[in-house]
Design a protein around this motif. Structure first.
Motif, PDB file in Angstrom:
ATOM      1  N   MET A 138      16.345  46.176  36.957  1.00 18.01           N
ATOM      2  CA  MET A 138      17.206  45.558  35.943  1.00 18.01           C
ATOM      3  C   MET A 138      16.380  45.216  34.702  1.00 18.01           C
ATOM      4  N   ASN A 139      16.861  45.616  33.533  1.00 17.17           N
ATOM      5  CA  ASN A 139      16.143  45.361  32.294  1.00 17.17           C
ATOM      6  C   ASN A 139      16.115  43.871  31.960  1.00 17.17           C
ATOM      7  N   LYS A 140      14.917  43.386  31.674  1.00 17.65           N
ATOM      8  CA  LYS A 140      14.775  42.016  31.177  1.00 17.65           C
ATOM      9  C   LYS A 140      14.942  42.042  29.667  1.00 17.65           C
ATOM     10  N   ILE A 141      15.734  41.116  29.138  1.00 15.24           N
ATOM     11  CA  ILE A 141      16.023  41.078  27.706  1.00 15.24           C
ATOM     12  C   ILE A 141      15.445  39.813  27.102  1.00 15.24           C
ATOM     13  N   THR A 142      14.654  39.982  26.042  1.00 14.44           N
ATOM     14  CA  THR A 142      14.131  38.858  25.279  1.00 14.44           C
ATOM     15  C   THR A 142      15.016  38.632  24.062  1.00 14.44           C
ATOM     16  N   VAL A 143      15.555  37.423  23.947  1.00 14.80           N
ATOM     17  CA  VAL A 143      16.354  37.024  22.786  1.00 14.80           C
ATOM     18  C   VAL A 143      15.550  35.986  22.014  1.00 14.80           C
ATOM     19  N   ILE A 144      15.486  36.148  20.702  1.00 16.39           N
ATOM     20  CA  ILE A 144      14.725  35.235  19.844  1.00 16.39           C
ATOM     21  C   ILE A 144      15.673  34.600  18.832  1.00 16.39           C
TER      22      ILE A 144
ATOM     23  N   GLU B 290      14.915  36.174  28.779  1.00 17.60           N
ATOM     24  CA  GLU B 290      13.857  35.297  28.270  1.00 17.60           C
ATOM     25  C   GLU B 290      14.329  34.874  26.880  1.00 17.60           C
ATOM     26  N   TYR B 291      14.470  33.569  26.667  1.00 20.93           N
ATOM     27  CA  TYR B 291      15.100  33.101  25.441  1.00 20.93           C
ATOM     28  C   TYR B 291      14.166  32.184  24.663  1.00 20.93           C
ATOM     29  N   PHE B 292      13.647  32.688  23.546  1.00 23.94           N
ATOM     30  CA  PHE B 292      12.787  31.903  22.664  1.00 23.94           C
ATOM     31  C   PHE B 292      13.627  31.264  21.557  1.00 23.94           C
ATOM     32  N   ILE B 293      13.458  29.961  21.383  1.00 25.68           N
ATOM     33  CA  ILE B 293      14.021  29.274  20.223  1.00 25.68           C
ATOM     34  C   ILE B 293      12.840  28.752  19.416  1.00 25.68           C
ATOM     35  N   ILE B 294      12.702  29.261  18.186  1.00 24.73           N
ATOM     36  CA  ILE B 294      11.559  28.943  17.325  1.00 24.73           C
ATOM     37  C   ILE B 294      12.055  28.028  16.217  1.00 24.73           C
ATOM     38  N   ASP B 295      11.650  26.770  16.271  1.00 24.85           N
ATOM     39  CA  ASP B 295      12.184  25.737  15.385  1.00 24.85           C
ATOM     40  C   ASP B 295      11.126  25.308  14.370  1.00 24.85           C
ATOM     41  N   ASN B 296      11.461  25.433  13.090  1.00 21.67           N
ATOM     42  CA  ASN B 296      10.566  25.023  12.003  1.00 21.67           C
ATOM     43  C   ASN B 296      10.666  23.512  11.763  1.00 21.67           C
ATOM     44  N   CYS B 297      10.503  22.746  12.855  1.00 19.15           N
ATOM     45  CA  CYS B 297      10.486  21.278  12.802  1.00 19.15           C
ATOM     46  C   CYS B 297      11.744  20.706  12.139  1.00 19.15           C
ATOM     47  N   SER B 298      12.890  21.117  12.646  1.00 20.00           N
ATOM     48  CA  SER B 298      14.165  20.602  12.131  1.00 20.00           C
ATOM     49  C   SER B 298      14.216  19.080  12.246  1.00 20.00           C
TER      50      SER B 298
ATOM     51  N   ARG C  21       5.260  37.196  21.724  1.00 20.19           N
ATOM     52  CA  ARG C  21       5.247  36.668  23.088  1.00 20.19           C
ATOM     53  C   ARG C  21       6.236  37.382  24.016  1.00 20.19           C
ATOM     54  N   ALA C  22       7.081  38.221  23.458  1.00 19.71           N
ATOM     55  CA  ALA C  22       8.181  38.809  24.222  1.00 19.71           C
ATOM     56  C   ALA C  22       7.673  39.652  25.391  1.00 19.71           C
ATOM     57  N   SER C  23       8.188  39.368  26.583  1.00 14.84           N
ATOM     58  CA  SER C  23       7.834  40.146  27.770  1.00 14.84           C
ATOM     59  C   SER C  23       9.001  40.987  28.265  1.00 14.84           C
ATOM     60  N   GLY C  24      10.135  40.932  27.568  1.00 14.92           N
ATOM     61  CA  GLY C  24      11.302  41.692  27.985  1.00 14.92           C
ATOM     62  C   GLY C  24      11.149  43.181  27.735  1.00 14.92           C
ATOM     63  N   ASP C  25      11.900  43.972  28.473  1.00 17.28           N
ATOM     64  CA  ASP C  25      11.947  45.414  28.242  1.00 17.28           C
ATOM     65  C   ASP C  25      12.732  45.726  26.976  1.00 17.28           C
ATOM     66  N   ILE C  26      13.706  44.874  26.683  1.00 18.44           N
ATOM     67  CA  ILE C  26      14.574  45.018  25.511  1.00 18.44           C
ATOM     68  C   ILE C  26      14.443  43.745  24.686  1.00 18.44           C
ATOM     69  N   VAL C  27      14.462  43.896  23.360  1.00 16.28           N
ATOM     70  CA  VAL C  27      14.248  42.754  22.471  1.00 16.28           C
ATOM     71  C   VAL C  27      15.345  42.720  21.406  1.00 16.28           C
TER      72      VAL C  27
ATOM     73  N   TRP D 112      16.474  46.815  20.843  1.00 12.49           N
ATOM     74  CA  TRP D 112      15.494  47.900  20.901  1.00 12.49           C
ATOM     75  C   TRP D 112      14.520  47.697  22.059  1.00 12.49           C
ATOM     76  N   ARG D 113      13.930  48.817  22.478  1.00 16.97           N
ATOM     77  CA  ARG D 113      12.908  48.732  23.528  1.00 16.97           C
ATOM     78  C   ARG D 113      11.676  48.052  22.947  1.00 16.97           C
ATOM     79  N   ASN D 114      11.067  47.214  23.744  1.00 15.49           N
ATOM     80  CA  ASN D 114       9.947  46.399  23.277  1.00 15.49           C
ATOM     81  C   ASN D 114       8.749  47.266  22.916  1.00 15.49           C
TER      82      ASN D 114
END
Length: 272
Positions: A1-7, A33-41, A79-85, A157-159
């Motif tokens: 199963m494809n792992k998906i990285t969402v940013i 795998e879900y990254f939330i990148i916050d510019n110090c809101s 940092r993405a380790s997913g097969d799909i990004v 897309w593929r990582n």
């Protein structure tokens, strides 16, 4: 199963980010795998994200200063380790809970495909759907260098661990996908994957001289066509003068001229 990285890059989007987060973590495809990148809101975004972090260990919350949206997304891409990004901005959301499941299945069935492009909806601040955007315009791959017609949150897309060009503020995604379309096999799925909020405060809604300047510089960098480069430079100068003098009707006139040239030139000259 494809792992998906969402940013998801974010800064002061407490008004919308719940919709974004829930549209990701409620997907039927669970390998996420879900990254939330916050510019110090400082508007309550941190408290909302941390609330969801407690509920879902798949969320990786990075809260630190950045120098713009491209740099924030790059922190996730690196940092993405997913097969799909993919990335999903913090005022957008997925169309339904089966989006990532359908995306994973498409990649499974098409091992030679590097990029998957879907359709999407535009909506207003209140989530009222306003316009359907079909990303497949039945054009040649080279057209994307001149005309950014795809809906970014509906692209997967593929990582390959490539990063965005951080010198751009408005068109970093355009450059990223224009180069990717040259290198990878692309398919269009004719399915709605995302909903994109359009309103005056977001970057897409701010069609200003700064954005037109970046379009001109990107056309120079991609070296697509001298005629198109010159036209994009002209449009930028018109926008700049209009904003300096307050004569904003000049923008409407040059936008109309761009659309006429776009059709007369067979999509070879434009500044969208």
């Amino acid at each position: 199963m494809n792992k998906i990285t969402v940013i998801t890059p974010t800064w002061n989007q407490a008004e919308f980010i719940r919709d974004t987060i829930e549209s990701v973590i409620n997907q039927t495809h669970r390998e996420i795998e879900y990254f939330i990148i916050d510019n110090c809101s400082d508007d309550g975004t941190q408290e909302i994200v941390e609330e969801y972090c407690v509920k879902d260990p798949r969320i990786i919350y990075i809260r630190e200063r950045d120098h713009g949206q491209a740099q924030a997304i790059n922190k996730g891409l690196q940092r993405a380790s997913g097969d799909i990004v993919c990335w999903l901005n913090s005022d957008d959301y997925y169309y339904d809970t089966h989006v990532l499941e359908r995306v994973a299945e498409r990649f499974d069935k098409n091992p030679d495909v590097g990029v998957l492009v879907g359709d999407g909806w535009y909506c207003n601040k209140e989530k009222q759907l306003t316009e359907y955007n079909a990303s497949d315009r039945h054009v040649s791959a080279w057209v994307i260098k001149r005309w950014y017609y795809i809906m970014q949150p509906s692209v997967f897309w593929r990582n390959h661990h490539k990063s965005l060009d951080e010198q751009y503020h408005y068109v970093f995604d355009w450059k990223f996908f224009a180069e990717m379309f040259e290198e990878q096999k692309v398919i269009y799925t004719h399915e709605a994957y995302a909903v994109y909020r359009m309103y005056g405060d977001n970057k897409t809604g701010q069609d200003n001289a700064g954005r037109k300047k970046e379009i001109y510089l990107l056309q120079k960098e991609l070296d697509v066509s001298r005629c198109n480069i010159l036209w994009c430079r002209h449009v930028y100068k018109v926008y700049l003068q209009a904003e300096k003098t307050g004569r904003l009707s000049a923008k409407k006139r040059v936008d109309f001229a761009s659309r006429v040239l776009f059709h007369l030139s067979g999509r070879r000259i434009c500044s969208f």
